[in-house]
Scaffold this motif. Structure first.
Motif, PDB file in Angstrom:
ATOM      1  N   GLU A   1      -3.794  -1.962  -9.475  1.00 50.86           N
ATOM      2  CA  GLU A   1      -5.046  -2.710  -9.550  1.00 50.86           C
ATOM      3  C   GLU A   1      -4.917  -3.891 -10.511  1.00 50.86           C
ATOM      4  N   LYS A   2      -4.248  -3.663 -11.647  1.00 55.00           N
ATOM      5  CA  LYS A   2      -4.041  -4.755 -12.595  1.00 55.00           C
ATOM      6  C   LYS A   2      -3.292  -5.902 -11.932  1.00 55.00           C
ATOM      7  N   VAL A   3      -2.269  -5.567 -11.171  1.00 58.00           N
ATOM      8  CA  VAL A   3      -1.462  -6.595 -10.511  1.00 58.00           C
ATOM      9  C   VAL A   3      -2.244  -7.289  -9.401  1.00 58.00           C
ATOM     10  N   THR A   4      -2.881  -6.512  -8.549  1.00 55.38           N
ATOM     11  CA  THR A   4      -3.569  -7.120  -7.401  1.00 55.38           C
ATOM     12  C   THR A   4      -4.783  -7.941  -7.832  1.00 55.38           C
ATOM     13  N   LYS A   5      -5.417  -7.574  -8.939  1.00 56.49           N
ATOM     14  CA  LYS A   5      -6.529  -8.385  -9.439  1.00 56.49           C
ATOM     15  C   LYS A   5      -6.069  -9.776  -9.850  1.00 56.49           C
ATOM     16  N   SER A   6      -4.819  -9.874 -10.305  1.00 58.13           N
ATOM     17  CA  SER A   6      -4.295 -11.177 -10.736  1.00 58.13           C
ATOM     18  C   SER A   6      -3.880 -12.050  -9.563  1.00 58.13           C
ATOM     19  N   MET A   7      -3.772 -11.474  -8.371  1.00 60.33           N
ATOM     20  CA  MET A   7      -3.360 -12.240  -7.198  1.00 60.33           C
ATOM     21  C   MET A   7      -4.476 -13.171  -6.744  1.00 60.33           C
ATOM     22  N   ARG A   8      -4.112 -14.359  -6.358  1.00 60.23           N
ATOM     23  CA  ARG A   8      -5.086 -15.305  -5.841  1.00 60.23           C
ATOM     24  C   ARG A   8      -5.421 -14.957  -4.386  1.00 60.23           C
ATOM     25  N   PRO A   9      -6.589 -15.364  -3.900  1.00 63.72           N
ATOM     26  CA  PRO A   9      -6.923 -15.126  -2.492  1.00 63.72           C
ATOM     27  C   PRO A   9      -5.828 -15.673  -1.581  1.00 63.72           C
ATOM     28  N   GLY A  10      -5.431 -14.871  -0.607  1.00 62.36           N
ATOM     29  CA  GLY A  10      -4.329 -15.239   0.272  1.00 62.36           C
ATOM     30  C   GLY A  10      -2.969 -14.862  -0.271  1.00 62.36           C
ATOM     31  N   GLY A  11      -2.944 -14.233  -1.457  1.00 61.57           N
ATOM     32  CA  GLY A  11      -1.690 -13.859  -2.087  1.00 61.57           C
ATOM     33  C   GLY A  11      -0.979 -12.728  -1.363  1.00 61.57           C
ATOM     34  N   LEU A  12       0.316 -12.620  -1.627  1.00 61.91           N
ATOM     35  CA  LEU A  12       1.192 -11.670  -0.947  1.00 61.91           C
ATOM     36  C   LEU A  12       1.852 -10.748  -1.965  1.00 61.91           C
ATOM     37  N   PHE A  13       1.916  -9.471  -1.637  1.00 63.10           N
ATOM     38  CA  PHE A  13       2.551  -8.433  -2.455  1.00 63.10           C
ATOM     39  C   PHE A  13       3.689  -7.855  -1.629  1.00 63.10           C
ATOM     40  N   THR A  14       4.901  -7.853  -2.178  1.00 59.33           N
ATOM     41  CA  THR A  14       6.028  -7.302  -1.411  1.00 59.33           C
ATOM     42  C   THR A  14       6.876  -6.385  -2.282  1.00 59.33           C
ATOM     43  N   THR A  15       7.354  -5.301  -1.676  1.00 58.89           N
ATOM     44  CA  THR A  15       8.183  -4.332  -2.392  1.00 58.89           C
ATOM     45  C   THR A  15       9.058  -3.575  -1.398  1.00 58.89           C
ATOM     46  N   TYR A  16      10.156  -3.058  -1.918  1.00 58.69           N
ATOM     47  CA  TYR A  16      11.075  -2.272  -1.084  1.00 58.69           C
ATOM     48  C   TYR A  16      10.505  -0.899  -0.730  1.00 58.69           C
ATOM     49  N   SER A  17       9.568  -0.406  -1.524  1.00 59.88           N
ATOM     50  CA  SER A  17       9.055   0.956  -1.338  1.00 59.88           C
ATOM     51  C   SER A  17       8.169   1.048  -0.095  1.00 59.88           C
ATOM     52  N   ALA A  18       8.270   2.166   0.593  1.00 57.93           N
ATOM     53  CA  ALA A  18       7.432   2.397   1.775  1.00 57.93           C
ATOM     54  C   ALA A  18       6.602   3.663   1.612  1.00 57.93           C
ATOM     55  N   LYS A  19       6.356   4.088   0.384  1.00 61.01           N
ATOM     56  CA  LYS A  19       5.620   5.313   0.134  1.00 61.01           C
ATOM     57  C   LYS A  19       4.200   5.244   0.706  1.00 61.01           C
ATOM     58  N   GLY A  20       3.777   6.320   1.327  1.00 65.97           N
ATOM     59  CA  GLY A  20       2.445   6.361   1.905  1.00 65.97           C
ATOM     60  C   GLY A  20       1.358   6.202   0.869  1.00 65.97           C
ATOM     61  N   GLN A  21       1.536   6.798  -0.311  1.00 65.48           N
ATOM     62  CA  GLN A  21       0.517   6.689  -1.346  1.00 65.48           C
ATOM     63  C   GLN A  21       0.367   5.256  -1.821  1.00 65.48           C
ATOM     64  N   LEU A  22       1.467   4.543  -1.920  1.00 61.56           N
ATOM     65  CA  LEU A  22       1.409   3.130  -2.294  1.00 61.56           C
ATOM     66  C   LEU A  22       0.566   2.357  -1.289  1.00 61.56           C
ATOM     67  N   LYS A  23       0.796   2.580  -0.015  1.00 64.00           N
ATOM     68  CA  LYS A  23       0.054   1.853   1.008  1.00 64.00           C
ATOM     69  C   LYS A  23      -1.423   2.214   0.986  1.00 64.00           C
ATOM     70  N   ARG A  24      -1.718   3.481   0.773  1.00 59.64           N
ATOM     71  CA  ARG A  24      -3.128   3.890   0.693  1.00 59.64           C
ATOM     72  C   ARG A  24      -3.814   3.248  -0.504  1.00 59.64           C
ATOM     73  N   ASP A  25      -3.129   3.222  -1.626  1.00 55.26           N
ATOM     74  CA  ASP A  25      -3.724   2.627  -2.833  1.00 55.26           C
ATOM     75  C   ASP A  25      -3.955   1.131  -2.646  1.00 55.26           C
ATOM     76  N   LEU A  26      -3.007   0.439  -2.045  1.00 53.82           N
ATOM     77  CA  LEU A  26      -3.188  -0.992  -1.824  1.00 53.82           C
ATOM     78  C   LEU A  26      -4.351  -1.265  -0.871  1.00 53.82           C
ATOM     79  N   ARG A  27      -4.503  -0.436   0.137  1.00 54.62           N
ATOM     80  CA  ARG A  27      -5.658  -0.589   1.040  1.00 54.62           C
ATOM     81  C   ARG A  27      -6.957  -0.334   0.292  1.00 54.62           C
TER      82      ARG A  27
END
Length: 229
Positions: free
Chosen positions: A177-203
């Motif tokens: 949340e700390k990281v995504t709050k700093s992202m500007r509208p239209g921003g992109l987040f990328t990572t090698y991880s494909a964990k389901g919990q990560l995807k749920r949290d980002l959604r």
């Protein structure tokens, strides 16, 4: 080497580091160089550029400076495309010159070898300061944890921490949340991880989540967009 790391050679011939305490590598065994190109350039910088052809400067935030590979490849990208990049990275445990000077990333591609001097410059740049390293690349690295870091508005996030099984605290929802709050509208987040919990949290945090093909050795990775422009 004084650190608890040792240099290893991955499947594409490029080096990575093995952290002896965490029993974890800094990059994929299947190819450190290929992984960075795939996750952070192809599905990071190139994807952002395709959607934002005239939105400069590009602000990149990286969690985990590590070996400096992602930062160096981004500098090369910025110079080749002549796109101004403001790059902010954090790393609580920097490598010594004894270690980073032995890494072979600059020899992986003859076409960009002439940028080799910048790899050392990234590592030797003063910590907790900022400034230009090249015509199109402005760089700041902070020796600090994600929890303590001051974040700036970002267009692209490279989330390159050690795996969730090794550093779970960095992948907790409050840190995301700390990281995504700093992202500007239209921003992109990328990572090698494909964990389901990560995807749920980002959604849950309001991002639009995708599962592109992963780099060699991984079926999937994670990319997410922050709505808006």
């Amino acid at each position: 080497m004084s650190e608890k790391v040792k240099i290893i050679t991955t499947e594409d011939g490029s080096h990575s580091l093995f952290h002896e305490d965490l029993k974890e590598t800094y990059h994929s065994f299947h190819g450190a160089y290929r992984e960075s190109l795939h996750v952070f350039l192809l599905y990071g910088l190139d994807s952002w550029l395709a959607n934002n052809p005239n939105r400069y400067p590009l602000r990149v935030f990286e969690v985990g400076f590590g070996t400096g590979l992602n930062a160096w490849l981004t500098l090369v990208w910025a110079e080749q495309y002549q796109i101004p990049v403001l790059y902010h990275t954090i790393e609580p445990f920097p490598l010594s010159e004894e270690v980073y000077s032995q890494l072979n990333f600059i020899h992986q591609n003859d076409a960009i070898w002439h940028y080799h001097k910048y790899f050392e410059a990234l590592h030797k740049a003063p910590w907790n300061e900022g400034g230009p390293l090249s015509e199109y690349f402005n760089f700041k690295k902070d020796q600090v944890s994600l929890e303590e870091a001051q974040l700036y508005p970002s267009d692209v996030v490279f989330f390159d921490a050690f795996a969730p099984s090794k550093q779970p605290e960095l992948w907790e929802k409050n840190m995301l949340e700390k990281v995504t709050k700093s992202m500007r509208p239209g921003g992109l987040f990328t990572t090698y991880s494909a964990k389901g919990q990560l995807k749920r949290d980002l959604r849950d945090l309001g991002l639009e989540v995708e599962s592109p093909p992963g780099p060699p050795g991984k079926k999937e990775m994670t990319r997410a967009w922050k709505p808006g422009q």
